[in-house]
Design an enzyme around this catalytic site. Structure first.
Site, mmCIF file in Angstrom:
data_model
loop_
_atom_site.group_PDB
_atom_site.id
_atom_site.type_symbol
_atom_site.label_atom_id
_atom_site.label_comp_id
_atom_site.label_asym_id
_atom_site.label_seq_id
_atom_site.Cartn_x
_atom_site.Cartn_y
_atom_site.Cartn_z
ATOM 1 N N LYS A 32 0.730 -13.553 31.041
ATOM 2 C CA LYS A 32 0.712 -14.444 30.314
ATOM 3 C C LYS A 32 1.744 -15.812 31.080
ATOM 4 O O LYS A 32 1.109 -16.855 31.004
ATOM 5 C CB LYS A 32 1.738 -14.355 28.928
ATOM 6 C CG LYS A 32 1.228 -13.222 27.986
ATOM 7 C CD LYS A 32 2.097 -13.084 26.542
ATOM 8 C CE LYS A 32 2.197 -11.579 26.168
ATOM 9 N NZ LYS A 32 1.149 -11.003 25.520
ATOM 10 N N TRP A 56 -4.672 -2.920 21.770
ATOM 11 C CA TRP A 56 -3.667 -3.821 21.162
ATOM 12 C C TRP A 56 -3.736 -5.344 21.863
ATOM 13 O O TRP A 56 -3.468 -6.460 21.232
ATOM 14 C CB TRP A 56 -2.354 -3.241 21.668
ATOM 15 C CG TRP A 56 -0.862 -3.861 21.034
ATOM 16 C CD1 TRP A 56 -0.117 -4.521 21.966
ATOM 17 C CD2 TRP A 56 -0.554 -4.373 20.056
ATOM 18 N NE1 TRP A 56 1.025 -5.054 21.412
ATOM 19 C CE2 TRP A 56 0.741 -5.080 20.101
ATOM 20 C CE3 TRP A 56 -0.920 -4.040 18.725
ATOM 21 C CZ2 TRP A 56 1.552 -5.398 18.807
ATOM 22 C CZ3 TRP A 56 -0.224 -4.575 17.516
ATOM 23 C CH2 TRP A 56 0.833 -5.223 17.577
ATOM 24 N N HIS A 106 -2.926 0.471 29.092
ATOM 25 C CA HIS A 106 -2.439 -0.785 29.351
ATOM 26 C C HIS A 106 -1.515 -0.484 30.413
ATOM 27 O O HIS A 106 -0.478 0.178 30.716
ATOM 28 C CB HIS A 106 -1.422 -1.095 28.200
ATOM 29 C CG HIS A 106 -0.531 -2.278 28.428
ATOM 30 N ND1 HIS A 106 -1.310 -3.413 28.165
ATOM 31 C CD2 HIS A 106 0.773 -2.476 28.407
ATOM 32 C CE1 HIS A 106 -0.622 -4.338 28.332
ATOM 33 N NE2 HIS A 106 0.795 -3.754 28.476
ATOM 34 N N SER A 159 0.365 -7.863 31.555
ATOM 35 C CA SER A 159 0.886 -7.879 30.151
ATOM 36 C C SER A 159 1.676 -9.328 29.991
ATOM 37 O O SER A 159 1.398 -10.533 30.174
ATOM 38 C CB SER A 159 1.525 -6.838 29.956
ATOM 39 O OG SER A 159 1.577 -6.354 28.663
HETATM 40 C C1 GCU Z 1 4.058 -5.759 23.976
HETATM 41 C C2 GCU Z 1 3.499 -6.969 23.421
HETATM 42 C C3 GCU Z 1 2.554 -7.664 24.333
HETATM 43 C C4 GCU Z 1 3.121 -7.482 25.823
HETATM 44 C C5 GCU Z 1 3.284 -6.271 26.289
HETATM 45 C C6 GCU Z 1 3.573 -6.070 27.772
HETATM 46 O O1 GCU Z 1 2.974 -4.645 23.702
HETATM 47 O O2 GCU Z 1 3.191 -7.032 22.162
HETATM 48 O O3 GCU Z 1 2.219 -8.786 23.955
HETATM 49 O O4 GCU Z 1 1.813 -8.042 26.619
HETATM 50 O O5 GCU Z 1 4.362 -5.714 25.427
HETATM 51 O O6 GCU Z 1 4.143 -7.134 28.062
HETATM 52 O O7 GCU Z 1 3.690 -4.928 28.092
#
Ligand code: GCU
Length: 407
Positions: free
Chosen positions: A251, A338, A388, A247
């Site tokens: 990034k 998402w 997720h 997540s």
């Molecule tokens: C939120 C956010 C995402 C991110 C995620 C996470 O959902 O919108 O961009 O990747 O958190 O880090 O679990």
């Protein structure tokens, strides 16, 4: 597939493929003077530098060099951890001279009973090292912060809460080491976090203003500092460190691999918007949403593309291409709409031309594979059934990927 809207989304996101919109991706092989990149040397000599610079100017900001006074202090070594399978080392990585400055507390497991240096998976954890395992020997992460209350809390009761995300025993049994640290050690994850993180405490020594980079930049840079330590560790094959993240931390892993070519490979687990997902697609999370809800993750400039994302001079396929020719794995999950699984797949697909310059094969298919099927070559992809998260199924694919391409 679940298309649940996160509680914090201000507007209903689009989950209809027919409404994604029309867009054109920047051509990875066409430089700003409209010159075609034909060889790996052209890519490395000019276009790669240009793309990296564009990400610095428009998305993540600066990626500073090494901390000049970085030093390492071993805090604890347990030579019979994980039922005797592992040596567990806990090392404090100081980012300045002396002991007063910011630090990263690294937890490293390497297989016991081998004299060989091992490949290692390295990545941040979300909730402190003590959440990775119930092992009482693991020091409680001092910087652990409850993000809802912004209070540091006594984390002892939550030991091992994220054990399922870190299948340490399985990794050891397959001959891998695993290195992790708490991401809040470099910057607490909230809009004011820079004030107590390294974007403040290292501003002088790195000669950067806080706004010259961002939280994801700080987390990415911290991953490189973990690698600085791993390069000094006799149990680690530092040429075989694979950086990974789930997540938001995925990034950060992608941005770390883009800047630091010492990483031997990179894995993006459900990194989504601002990570592996094509930003130009109006599907799931959008640039507008992410820069509003998490303003600290990116530099100011990035937000200016919310009004018209087609003006952004880069997109996720170029972030992935910066990993070339190293092994790259992008993973999605069916209930994680998402993060836009199809957008993640398409970014991986569109990174292929750069890998091809090196004679490396990418995904090899043009349509999304069935769930729970790992596909591809030097670029791989799967979409796991479920939510997720980073789970054993994902790790098993990463182990096979590393066995085939990194080991
Ligand atoms: C939120 C956010 C995402 C991110 C995620 C996470 O959902 O919108 O961009 O990747 O958190 O880090 O679990």
């Amino acid at each position: 597939a679940s298309t649940a809207t996160p509680a914090f989304a201000q507007e209903k996101p689009n989950y209809d493929e027919a409404k994604v919109g029309v867009y054109q991706l920047p051509d990875p092989l066409l430089n700003s003077h409209q010159k075609k990149v034909r060889t790996a040397a052209d890519w490395e000599g000019s276009r790669r530098k240009e793309v990296l610079q564009l990400f610095k100017q428009h998305v993540f900001g600066q990626f500073p060099g090494q901390a000049k006074d970085i030093h390492f202090v071993t805090q604890r070594i347990d030579s019979s951890a994980v039922e005797g399978l592992a040596i567990a080392k806990q090392v404090r990585i100081y980012l300045t001279a002396g002991k007063k400055g910011p630090f990263i507390d690294l937890l490293l497991y390497v297989p016991a009973h081998t004299s060989e240096r091992v490949p290692v998976f390295a990545g941040w954890n979300f909730n402190g090292n003590h959440n990775v395992s119930t092992d009482e020997q693991i020091l409680i992460s001092q910087n652990y912060l409850d993000l809802l209350t912004l209070q540091k809390k006594n984390a002892a009761p939550t030991r091992g809460n994220q054990e399922k995300n870190w299948p340490v025993k399985t990794l050891l049994q397959h001959g891998y080491g695993v290195a992790t640290a708490y991401y809040g050690d470099v910057e607490p994850d909230h809009p004011q976090g820079w004030k107590t993180g390294i974007r403040s405490s290292l501003a002088k020594s790195l000669q950067l203003k806080y706004s010259d980079w961002c939280a994801i930049g700080a987390w990415a840079w911290g991953l490189s500092r973990m690698l600085d330590y791993l390069q000094t560790d006799n149990n680690v094959d530092a040429g075989k460190v694979i950086v990974l993240g789930h997540s938001r931390l995925g990034k950060a892993a992608l941005w770390a691999a883009a800047n630091d070519t010492r990483f031997a490979g990179v894995i993006s687990n459900n990194s989504g918007e601002g990570g592996a997902a094509i930003a130009r697609r109006n599907y799931g999370e959008t640039l507008q949403f992410i820069t509003t809800t998490f303003p600290h993750w990116f530099i100011e400039k990035y937000k200016s593309y919310a009004a018209d994302v087609n003006k952004l001079p880069v997109d996720a396929h170029l972030l992935l291409a910066l990993a070339a020719p190293r092994p790259l794995y992008v993973a999605s999950a069916t209930d994680d709409q998402w993060a836009d699984p199809h957008g993640e797949f398409l970014a991986a697909k569109n990174a292929e031309p750069v890998y091809a310059l090196y004679g490396k094969k990418g995904l090899g298919i043009t349509q999304m594979p069935a769930p729970d099927t790992s596909i591809g070559n030097t670029i791989r992809y799967h979409i796991r059934t479920g939510v997720h998260d980073i789970l054993l199924f994902d790790w098993m694919q990463y182990i096979r990927f590393a066995d085939e391409l990194v080991r």
